[in-house]
Design an enzyme around this catalytic site. Structure first.
Site, PDB file in Angstrom:
ATOM      1  N   ASP A  81       0.867  -1.188   0.000  1.00 60.50           N
ATOM      2  CA  ASP A  81       0.000   0.000   0.000  1.00 60.50           C
ATOM      3  C   ASP A  81       0.907   1.244   0.000  1.00 60.50           C
ATOM      4  OD1 ASP A  81      -2.410   1.403   0.213  1.00 60.50           O
ATOM      5  OD2 ASP A  81      -2.480   1.251   2.401  1.00 60.50           O
ATOM      6  N   ASN A 252      -9.837  -0.207   0.782  1.00 58.86           N
ATOM      7  CA  ASN A 252      -8.787  -0.330   1.810  1.00 58.86           C
ATOM      8  C   ASN A 252      -9.336  -0.075   3.205  1.00 58.86           C
ATOM      9  OD1 ASN A 252      -7.144  -0.484  -0.435  1.00 58.86           O
ATOM     10  ND2 ASN A 252      -5.659   1.019   0.313  1.00 58.86           N
ATOM     11  N   VAL A 253      -9.005  -0.969   4.115  1.00 64.36           N
ATOM     12  CA  VAL A 253      -9.486  -0.851   5.500  1.00 64.36           C
ATOM     13  C   VAL A 253      -8.292  -0.951   6.454  1.00 64.36           C
ATOM     14  CG1 VAL A 253     -10.938  -1.891   7.287  1.00 64.36           C
ATOM     15  CG2 VAL A 253     -11.708  -1.878   4.892  1.00 64.36           C
TER      16      VAL A 253
HETATM   17  P1  13P Z   1      -8.933   3.673   6.955  1.00 63.84           P
HETATM   18  O1  13P Z   1      -7.926   3.825   8.018  1.00 63.84           O
HETATM   19  O2  13P Z   1      -9.945   4.724   6.921  1.00 63.84           O
HETATM   20  O3  13P Z   1      -9.585   2.307   6.990  1.00 63.84           O
HETATM   21  O4  13P Z   1      -8.169   3.781   5.552  1.00 63.84           O
HETATM   22  C1  13P Z   1      -7.291   2.781   5.138  1.00 63.84           C
HETATM   23  C2  13P Z   1      -6.559   3.099   3.878  1.00 63.84           C
HETATM   24  O5  13P Z   1      -7.062   3.727   2.990  1.00 63.84           O
HETATM   25  C3  13P Z   1      -5.181   2.591   3.762  1.00 63.84           C
HETATM   26  O6  13P Z   1      -4.619   2.844   2.529  1.00 63.84           O
END
Ligand code: 13P
Length: 302
Positions: A81, A252-253
Site C-alpha cells: 500500500d 482499503n481498511v
Molecule cells: P482507513 O484507516 O480509513 O480504513 O483507511 C485505510 C486506507 O485507505 C489505507 O490505505
C-alpha cells in the site's frame, strides 16, 4: 493460481470488490487471514510505508516473511500500500527504492502515491514505477486527488470538505493520467478520508464519510479501469455498496481493525488478535457484504 491483476479485473467486471487490510502490527496478520478464510472472502494483506516507519510492522521483508508463514492463497494476496513520493510530514521519500525492493521480495501488487505532487510530476513518478513493476509482471495502483487524513495538522471540517469537492479527483486529469502512465488501478478521491495516524489522534473515532457517486461515475467513464477506495473505515454503508456497483473494485481498511488491536494489546497479544478476528467478521459480513467472494472470483482457489 489467479494473479492479483486477474482477480481485480474479475472483481471489477462482476461489480464486486476485493478488500485490502492494513497490517501495522505483525500479529494482526494471522487473524486477518483466518477471518478471510472463514468468510470465504478474497482479500489483500497490505502494508503501507508509514506502517513500518510509524507503527510496528518493521519492514517490507518482515511483512513478507510473516505473510509466507500465514498466507492462504485461496483467499489472500500480498499488496504494498502507499509508498508516497512526498510523505504525510512533507518529506521526500526514496519511493523507487522501496517499490523495487517490494517487487524483488515478491509483493504481488504495489502502490505508488504521488498525490502530493503536481499532475505532471505524479505522472512521471507513477510511470517510472509502472515501467519497473510491469517488467516483472506486477500490477500498479496510483492515486490522483487528495484522500486526506494522514497529515499531522488539523483537517478542515468534513462537511465543508465534502460540499466543496476540494481535492476530488478530476475526470479529465484522470483520463490523461491513466493513458500516460499505463497504471492498472486508480485510487480516487470522492469523499472518503483516511483515519488519523498521529499518536495524539490515532484512537479517535472517524467521522462518517459520504461519497459522491456522480463524481465516481464521471471518473469511471473517463478511465475505464478498476478504481480503488481508500479510507474504507466508517463510510456510511449505503455509499460503500453503491460505490462498489459504480466501479470501485478494491477498498482499503485500516483503522477499523487497528483500533481494536491497540485497545486490547496491553491485556495480551492473543486478546488483541481475537478482537481483530471478531472485527474482521463484522467488516466482511456486515459493513462490506463481501462474504463468499472467493468462490466467485477464484473458484478453483479455495
Ligand atoms: P482507513 O484507516 O480509513 O480504513 O483507511 C485505510 C486506507 O485507505 C489505507 O490505505
Amino acid at each position: 493460481m489467479r494473479t492479483t491483476g486477474e482477480l481485480m479485473q474479475a472483481a471489477w467486471k462482476a461489480k464486486t470488490a476485493i478488500p485490502g487490510f492494513n497490517i501495522p502490527y505483525l500479529p494482526m496478520m494471522e487473524p486477518v487471514v483466518r477471518a478471510l478464510r472463514d468468510t470465504r472472502c478474497l482479500g489483500l494483506i497490505m502494508v503501507a510505508r508509514l506502517e513500518w516507519v510509524k507503527f510496528e510492522s518493521k519492514s517490507l521483508r518482515a511483512i513478507r516473511d510473516e505473510y509466507e508463514r500465514v498466507k492462504d492463497e485461496g483467499f489472500t494476496r500480498l499488496h504494498l500500500d502507499h509508498v508516497p513520493v512526498i510523505d504525510e510530514d512533507n518529506l521526500r521519500v526514496d519511493f523507487e527504492r522501496d517499490l523495487r525492493e517490494a517487487v524483488e521480495l515478491g509483493y504481488e501488487s504495489v502502490m505508488v502515491d504521488g498525490s502530493r505532487l503536481s499532475l505532471d510530476e505524479n505522472i512521471a513518478a507513477t510511470k517510472a514505477v509502472v515501467d519497473m513493476a510491469h517488467a516483472k509482471g506486477v500490477p500498479v495502483e496510483a492515486e490522483l486527488g487528495a484522500v486526506m487524513g494522514h497529515e499531522a495538522g488539523p483537517m478542515p471540517p468534513y462537511e465543508e470538505l465534502f460540499e466543496s469537492g476540494k481535492g476530488f479527483t478530476d475526470p479529465d486529469e484522470a483520463r490523461r493520467f491513466v493513458v500516460e502512465t499505463g497504471v492498472d488501478w486508480l485510487s480516487v478521491a470522492v469523499g472518503s478520508v483516511h483515519g488519523a495516524i498521529s499518536a495524539a489522534k490515532r484512537t479517535e473515532k472517524k467521522v462518517e464519510a459520504r461519497l459522491s457517486i456522480d463524481q465516481l461515475d464521471a471518473i469511471r467513464e473517463a478511465v475505464n479501469i478498476p478504481l480503488v477506495l481508500h479510507g474504507g473505515t466508517g463510510i456510511r454503508k449505503s455509499y460503500v455498496l453503491d460505490a462498489i456497483r459504480h466501479g470501485i473494485a478494491k477498498i482499503n481498511v485500516a483503522t477499523a481493525i487497528r483500533q481494536p488491536y491497540e485497545a486490547h494489546v496491553e491485556e495480551s497479544v492473543e486478546k488483541a488478535q481475537d478482537a481483530v478476528y471478531d472485527t474482521m467478521l463484522t467488516v466482511i459480513r456486515e459493513d462490506l457484504e463481501l462474504e463468499g467472494t472467493a468462490d466467485l472470483l477464484d473458484p478453483l482457489g479455495g
